[in-house]
Design an enzyme around this catalytic site. Structure first.
Site, PDB file in Angstrom:
ATOM      1  N   TYR A 142      36.771  44.166  29.807  1.00 30.00           N
ATOM      2  CA  TYR A 142      36.232  45.094  30.803  1.00 30.00           C
ATOM      3  C   TYR A 142      35.498  46.255  30.137  1.00 30.00           C
ATOM      4  CZ  TYR A 142      38.692  43.321  34.972  1.00 30.00           C
ATOM      5  OH  TYR A 142      39.118  42.583  36.043  1.00 30.00           O
ATOM      6  N   LYS A 191      46.153  33.790  25.148  1.00 30.63           N
ATOM      7  CA  LYS A 191      45.446  32.527  24.922  1.00 30.63           C
ATOM      8  C   LYS A 191      45.288  32.372  23.416  1.00 30.63           C
ATOM      9  CE  LYS A 191      43.068  28.931  26.431  1.00 30.63           C
ATOM     10  NZ  LYS A 191      43.717  27.788  27.106  1.00 30.63           N
ATOM     11  N   ASP A 223      46.799  29.824  30.836  1.00 28.53           N
ATOM     12  CA  ASP A 223      46.566  28.711  31.782  1.00 28.53           C
ATOM     13  C   ASP A 223      47.891  28.130  32.255  1.00 28.53           C
ATOM     14  OD1 ASP A 223      46.884  27.895  29.138  1.00 28.53           O
ATOM     15  OD2 ASP A 223      45.399  26.282  29.222  1.00 28.53           O
ATOM     16  N   ASP A 251      46.404  38.604  41.246  1.00 29.77           N
ATOM     17  CA  ASP A 251      45.974  38.102  42.562  1.00 29.77           C
ATOM     18  C   ASP A 251      46.780  36.863  42.943  1.00 29.77           C
ATOM     19  OD1 ASP A 251      43.943  40.034  42.749  1.00 29.77           O
ATOM     20  OD2 ASP A 251      42.530  38.596  43.618  1.00 29.77           O
TER      21      ASP A 251
HETATM   22  C1  IPM Z   1      41.613  45.040  40.631  1.00 27.49           C
HETATM   23  C2  IPM Z   1      40.189  44.786  41.007  1.00 27.49           C
HETATM   24  C3  IPM Z   1      39.288  45.508  40.008  1.00 27.49           C
HETATM   25  C4  IPM Z   1      39.562  44.942  38.631  1.00 27.49           C
HETATM   26  C5  IPM Z   1      37.788  45.434  40.332  1.00 27.49           C
HETATM   27  C6  IPM Z   1      37.492  45.994  41.709  1.00 27.49           C
HETATM   28  C7  IPM Z   1      36.952  46.106  39.288  1.00 27.49           C
HETATM   29  O1  IPM Z   1      39.932  43.414  41.066  1.00 27.49           O
HETATM   30  O2  IPM Z   1      42.029  46.218  40.620  1.00 27.49           O
HETATM   31  O3  IPM Z   1      42.323  44.068  40.353  1.00 27.49           O
HETATM   32  O4  IPM Z   1      39.019  43.895  38.273  1.00 27.49           O
HETATM   33  O5  IPM Z   1      40.351  45.553  37.905  1.00 27.49           O
HETATM   34 MG    MG Z   2      41.658  42.210  40.821  1.00 26.82          MG
END
Ligand code: IPM
Ligand code: MG
Length: 358
Positions: A142, A191, A223, A251
């Site tokens: 990132y 990984k 994975d 997620d």
């Molecule tokens: C999260 C979101 C963010 C990330 C995005 C909106 C930049 O997906 O907080 O998980 O990838 O960290």
């Molecule tokens: Mg996210």
């Protein structure tokens, strides 16, 4: 106690969900005789529209000077075509880095009332889902160099993934400390069969393990971890991982608990000034319709009280009210099921606020 809270409503459903969390905080302030002062901060697409910058410097300053930050969500289709360094999400990344909040704590815990909402088989859900993902938040791909250029006439994009030992060690320690306060099982996810950064990650985790003999450390390839989260989530207590793996796995982990709309998060660094946000996005498709689930944001406010303001009783009172709300059969659209009472976003906020008891 008096606390100054920077409030970022952001884009999409951000304003509606944050307003519900503020109702809850106001009720807590009244019951427990605290004063919460709110300072509005513009970040994301709304800040691009207003200031031409997803996070103007003075907005970041307001956050850094606050006692903690409560955030809704940022982003939306409207800003899809702006250059990468100007996207709404860039504001969020600059905020995380500017506040130095390297440790992102994302719980995946199923509410017993919502076990039917999980997409997993009942036999798996019944084994229990209660783990935490500790995600490194201000390093890795990132924050590496990003560029797109022509190489030999071919458009080529580059994103650099780099971690130094110190960055790995400080998040590793949070992983071990978190596990120490729970069931003492830490799973380090990487990984290392492909990436150098993961091989360094693994080495540092094993070095740290010598300092935490009471914590059982295991390694898992990312994975495989994605697979294990749906196959046998009960095996996990604390997962520690790098930024992008943590984004993806959190997620997935949220979804098996029923709805991403229910999951809060805390991000902390060297001080108690933390960033608290639900883990879902700005959901522009349902913005302004008063149907979003504000519980992830309400629970993020509870985490703020617990981890930054040392107000455990107040945080317990909010979590109890959320549980009572679910017991009473109220459901927002995302977790609606037969026989339940469907409520909108603001109604949800009002009901939970009304259920808070000292
Ligand atoms: C999260 C979101 C963010 C990330 C995005 C909106 C930049 O997906 O907080 O998980 O990838 O960290
Ligand atoms: Mg996210």
């Amino acid at each position: 106690m008096t606390k100054n809270i920077a409030v970022i409503r952001g884009d999409g459903i951000g304003p509606e969900i944050v307003d519900q969390a503020l109702k809850v905080l106001d009720k807590i302030a009244e019951l427990y005789r605290h004063t919460f002062n709110y300072t509005d901060v513009d970040m994301g697409g709304c800040a691009i529209d207003k200031w031409g910058d997803p996070l103007p410097e003075e907005m970041l300053q307001k956050c850094v000077e606050s006692d903690s930050v409560l955030l809704g969500a940022v982003g939306g289709n409207k800003w899809n075509d702006v250059p990468g360094h100007m996207r709404p999400e860039k504001g969020l990344l600059r905020l995380r880095a500017g506040m130095g909040v390297y440790s992102n704590n994302r719980p995946a815990k199923i509410w017993p009332q919502l076990s039917d909402a999980s997409p997993l088989k009942k036999s798996i859900v019944d084994q229990g889902i209660d783990f935490i993902i500790v995600r490194e938040l201000i390093g890795g791909i990132y924050f590496g160099e990003h560029k797109t250029e022509e190489v030999d006439g071919v458009p080529t994009a580059v994103d650099i993934l780099s971690y130094d030992e110190k960055e790995i060690e400080r998040i590793g320690r949070i992983g071990f400390e978190t596990a120490r306060k729970r069931n003492k099982k830490l799973c380090s996810v990487e990984k290392s069969n492909v990436l150098d950064s993961s091989r360094l990650w693994k080495k540092v985790m094993h070095r740290l393990a010598e300092e935490y003999p009471d914590v059982e450390l295991s390694d898992m390839l990312v994975d495989n971890c994605a697979m294990q989260i749906v196959k046998n989530p009960a095996q996990f207590d604390v997962v520690v991982t790098e930024n992008m793996f943590g984004d993806i796995l959190s997620d997935e982990a949220s979804m098996i608990t029923g709805s991403i709309g229910m999951i809060p998060s805390s991000s902390l660094g060297a001080t108690t000034c933390g960033l608290y946000e639900p883990i879902h996005g700005s959901a522009p498709d349902i913005a302004g319709q008063d149907i979003a689930n504000p519980v992830g944001t309400i629970l993020s406010a509870a985490m703020m009280l617990r981890y930054s303001f040392d107000m455990a009783a107040e945080a317990d009172a909010i979590e109890k009210a959320v549980s009572d709300y679910l017991d009473a059969g109220y459901r927002t659209a995302d977790i609606m099921s037969k026989g339940m009472k469907k409520v909108g976003c603001s109604e949800c906020g009002e009901i939970i606020t009304g259920m808070i008891r000292k």
